[in-house]
Design a protein around this motif. Sequence first.
Motif, PDB file in Angstrom:
ATOM      1  N   TRP A  26     -96.541 109.993  18.532  1.00 34.37           N
ATOM      2  CA  TRP A  26     -96.516 109.621  20.032  1.00 34.37           C
ATOM      3  C   TRP A  26     -95.524 108.740  20.480  1.00 34.37           C
ATOM      4  CZ3 TRP A  26     -99.531 112.797  22.747  1.00 34.37           C
ATOM      5  CH2 TRP A  26    -100.584 113.458  22.112  1.00 34.37           C
ATOM      6  N   PRO A  27     -94.128 109.147  20.466  1.00 36.95           N
ATOM      7  CA  PRO A  27     -93.040 107.889  20.739  1.00 36.95           C
ATOM      8  C   PRO A  27     -93.345 107.576  22.080  1.00 36.95           C
ATOM      9  CG  PRO A  27     -92.122 109.954  19.925  1.00 36.95           C
ATOM     10  CD  PRO A  27     -93.559 110.289  20.337  1.00 36.95           C
ATOM     11  N   ALA A  28     -93.163 106.057  22.275  1.00 36.42           N
ATOM     12  CA  ALA A  28     -93.300 105.436  23.403  1.00 36.42           C
ATOM     13  C   ALA A  28     -92.351 105.651  24.635  1.00 36.42           C
ATOM     14  CB  ALA A  28     -93.452 103.947  23.312  1.00 36.42           C
ATOM     15  N   LEU A  29     -92.739 105.475  25.783  1.00 38.04           N
ATOM     16  CA  LEU A  29     -91.660 105.609  26.802  1.00 38.04           C
ATOM     17  C   LEU A  29     -91.039 104.137  27.014  1.00 38.04           C
ATOM     18  CD1 LEU A  29     -90.137 106.845  29.338  1.00 38.04           C
ATOM     19  CD2 LEU A  29     -91.957 106.333  30.779  1.00 38.04           C
ATOM     20  N   MET A  30     -89.852 104.202  26.375  1.00 34.65           N
ATOM     21  CA  MET A  30     -89.499 102.685  26.114  1.00 34.65           C
ATOM     22  C   MET A  30     -88.858 102.146  27.429  1.00 34.65           C
ATOM     23  SD  MET A  30     -90.537 102.314  23.045  1.00 34.65           S
ATOM     24  CE  MET A  30     -89.606 100.743  22.787  1.00 34.65           C
ATOM     25  N   ALA A  31     -88.913 100.843  27.446  1.00 31.37           N
ATOM     26  CA  ALA A  31     -88.313 100.002  28.534  1.00 31.37           C
ATOM     27  C   ALA A  31     -87.021  99.285  28.299  1.00 31.37           C
ATOM     28  CB  ALA A  31     -89.165  99.052  29.283  1.00 31.37           C
ATOM     29  N   LYS A  32     -86.020  99.148  28.863  1.00 34.64           N
ATOM     30  CA  LYS A  32     -84.998  98.451  28.374  1.00 34.64           C
ATOM     31  C   LYS A  32     -85.401  96.983  28.643  1.00 34.64           C
ATOM     32  CE  LYS A  32     -82.439 100.757  31.417  1.00 34.64           C
ATOM     33  NZ  LYS A  32     -81.879 101.499  32.371  1.00 34.64           N
ATOM     34  N   ALA A  33     -84.321  96.238  27.981  1.00 33.44           N
ATOM     35  CA  ALA A  33     -84.334  94.907  28.085  1.00 33.44           C
ATOM     36  C   ALA A  33     -84.415  94.259  29.238  1.00 33.44           C
ATOM     37  CB  ALA A  33     -83.549  94.161  27.166  1.00 33.44           C
ATOM     38  N   ASP A  34     -83.512  94.829  30.427  1.00 25.75           N
ATOM     39  CA  ASP A  34     -83.608  94.129  31.633  1.00 25.75           C
ATOM     40  C   ASP A  34     -84.544  94.953  32.637  1.00 25.75           C
ATOM     41  OD1 ASP A  34     -82.038  96.458  31.567  1.00 25.75           O
ATOM     42  OD2 ASP A  34     -80.448  95.924  32.935  1.00 25.75           O
ATOM     43  N   ASP A  35     -85.247  95.928  32.266  1.00 23.74           N
ATOM     44  CA  ASP A  35     -86.093  96.416  33.137  1.00 23.74           C
ATOM     45  C   ASP A  35     -87.206  95.276  33.570  1.00 23.74           C
ATOM     46  OD1 ASP A  35     -85.006  98.804  33.090  1.00 23.74           O
ATOM     47  OD2 ASP A  35     -86.311  99.686  31.497  1.00 23.74           O
ATOM     48  N   LYS A  36     -87.829  95.594  34.735  1.00 28.11           N
ATOM     49  CA  LYS A  36     -88.845  94.933  35.360  1.00 28.11           C
ATOM     50  C   LYS A  36     -89.769  95.580  36.004  1.00 28.11           C
ATOM     51  CE  LYS A  36     -86.167  91.037  35.127  1.00 28.11           C
ATOM     52  NZ  LYS A  36     -85.852  90.885  33.687  1.00 28.11           N
ATOM     53  N   PRO A  37     -91.314  94.995  35.769  1.00 26.36           N
ATOM     54  CA  PRO A  37     -92.174  95.959  36.440  1.00 26.36           C
ATOM     55  C   PRO A  37     -92.024  95.952  37.840  1.00 26.36           C
ATOM     56  CG  PRO A  37     -92.848  93.858  34.946  1.00 26.36           C
ATOM     57  CD  PRO A  37     -91.482  93.725  35.137  1.00 26.36           C
ATOM     58  N   MET A  38     -92.817  96.820  38.338  1.00 27.09           N
ATOM     59  CA  MET A  38     -92.502  97.255  39.804  1.00 27.09           C
ATOM     60  C   MET A  38     -93.746  98.176  40.435  1.00 27.09           C
ATOM     61  SD  MET A  38     -89.505 100.189  39.951  1.00 27.09           S
ATOM     62  CE  MET A  38     -88.977 100.291  38.208  1.00 27.09           C
ATOM     63  N   GLY A  39     -94.466  97.645  41.416  1.00 28.06           N
ATOM     64  CA  GLY A  39     -95.788  98.261  41.836  1.00 28.06           C
ATOM     65  C   GLY A  39     -96.557  98.654  40.654  1.00 28.06           C
ATOM     66  N   ASP A  40     -97.152  99.953  40.527  1.00 32.43           N
ATOM     67  CA  ASP A  40     -97.958 100.221  39.675  1.00 32.43           C
ATOM     68  C   ASP A  40     -97.439 100.717  38.033  1.00 32.43           C
ATOM     69  OD1 ASP A  40    -100.463 100.512  41.081  1.00 32.43           O
ATOM     70  OD2 ASP A  40     -99.895 102.497  41.837  1.00 32.43           O
ATOM     71  N   TRP A  41     -96.038 100.249  38.164  1.00 25.56           N
ATOM     72  CA  TRP A  41     -95.326 100.282  36.955  1.00 25.56           C
ATOM     73  C   TRP A  41     -95.140  99.025  35.980  1.00 25.56           C
ATOM     74  CZ3 TRP A  41     -94.486 105.074  35.153  1.00 25.56           C
ATOM     75  CH2 TRP A  41     -94.507 106.124  35.820  1.00 25.56           C
ATOM     76  N   THR A  42     -95.549  98.656  34.958  1.00 19.62           N
ATOM     77  CA  THR A  42     -95.685  97.566  34.230  1.00 19.62           C
ATOM     78  C   THR A  42     -95.138  97.751  32.710  1.00 19.62           C
ATOM     79  OG1 THR A  42     -98.135  97.867  33.370  1.00 19.62           O
ATOM     80  CG2 THR A  42     -97.539  96.457  35.454  1.00 19.62           C
ATOM     81  N   ILE A  43     -94.896  96.558  32.116  1.00 21.97           N
ATOM     82  CA  ILE A  43     -94.345  96.671  30.768  1.00 21.97           C
ATOM     83  C   ILE A  43     -95.192  96.078  29.740  1.00 21.97           C
ATOM     84  CG2 ILE A  43     -92.232  96.433  29.531  1.00 21.97           C
ATOM     85  CD1 ILE A  43     -90.446  96.561  31.889  1.00 21.97           C
ATOM     86  N   VAL A  44     -95.355  96.833  28.940  1.00 21.39           N
ATOM     87  CA  VAL A  44     -96.349  96.156  27.712  1.00 21.39           C
ATOM     88  C   VAL A  44     -95.285  95.954  26.558  1.00 21.39           C
ATOM     89  CG1 VAL A  44     -98.272  97.254  28.403  1.00 21.39           C
ATOM     90  CG2 VAL A  44     -96.980  98.359  26.711  1.00 21.39           C
ATOM     91  N   THR A  45     -95.751  94.966  25.573  1.00 22.95           N
ATOM     92  CA  THR A  45     -94.924  94.515  24.669  1.00 22.95           C
ATOM     93  C   THR A  45     -95.791  95.311  23.193  1.00 22.95           C
ATOM     94  OG1 THR A  45     -94.284  92.698  25.585  1.00 22.95           O
ATOM     95  CG2 THR A  45     -94.242  92.757  23.099  1.00 22.95           C
ATOM     96  N   ARG A  46     -94.924  96.231  22.435  1.00 27.12           N
ATOM     97  CA  ARG A  46     -95.454  96.697  21.229  1.00 27.12           C
ATOM     98  C   ARG A  46     -95.537  95.717  19.967  1.00 27.12           C
ATOM     99  NH1 ARG A  46     -96.278 101.766  21.414  1.00 27.12           N
ATOM    100  NH2 ARG A  46     -95.609 102.143  19.295  1.00 27.12           N
ATOM    101  N   ASP A  47     -96.322  96.238  19.112  1.00 24.12           N
ATOM    102  CA  ASP A  47     -96.454  95.168  18.000  1.00 24.12           C
ATOM    103  C   ASP A  47     -95.211  94.976  17.342  1.00 24.12           C
ATOM    104  OD1 ASP A  47     -99.354  95.459  18.209  1.00 24.12           O
ATOM    105  OD2 ASP A  47     -99.522  96.571  16.389  1.00 24.12           O
ATOM    106  N   ASP A  48     -94.181  95.698  17.282  1.00 26.19           N
ATOM    107  CA  ASP A  48     -92.672  95.323  16.804  1.00 26.19           C
ATOM    108  C   ASP A  48     -91.678  94.722  17.783  1.00 26.19           C
ATOM    109  OD1 ASP A  48     -91.998  97.194  18.765  1.00 26.19           O
ATOM    110  OD2 ASP A  48     -91.177  98.859  17.394  1.00 26.19           O
TER     111      ASP A  48
END
Length: 125
Positions: A65-87
């Motif tokens: 189940w590969p993650a939908l990865m965010a780029k380093a410069d992506d920012k949360p917006m509205g209902d879209w947030t960014i989580v940090t994986r164990d790695d």
Amino acid sequence: MNSKLKLSAAVALALVSGLAAAQSAPAMVKDGVFVGANEMTLYTFDKDTAGSGKSVCNGPCAANWPALMAKADDKPMGDWTIVTRDDGAKQWAYKGKPLYFWVKDTKAGDRNGDNFNQVWHAAKP
């Protein structure tokens, strides 16, 4: 008059530049479910706790189940947030739920992971 024209042109350029730099949503809706830029279906995992800021799908789970990865410069917006994986990698989440692809979906439109083990579900808006 000339200074007003220059000012108008500068304002227009700034607006256009700002729009070009605006970040777009990390997924789109197709046939009622979220899909990634590759048009592959995205999924949520019942064992993830919405709003926890992390994914519990790691190791062998993440291989399937590969993650939908965010780029380093992506920012949360509205209902879209960014989580940090164990790695330490960053992953997109919708309404606090991390989003994933399923390795057994082989073409755009596949939803083979929907209701897999009754804990994986096609992500919906």
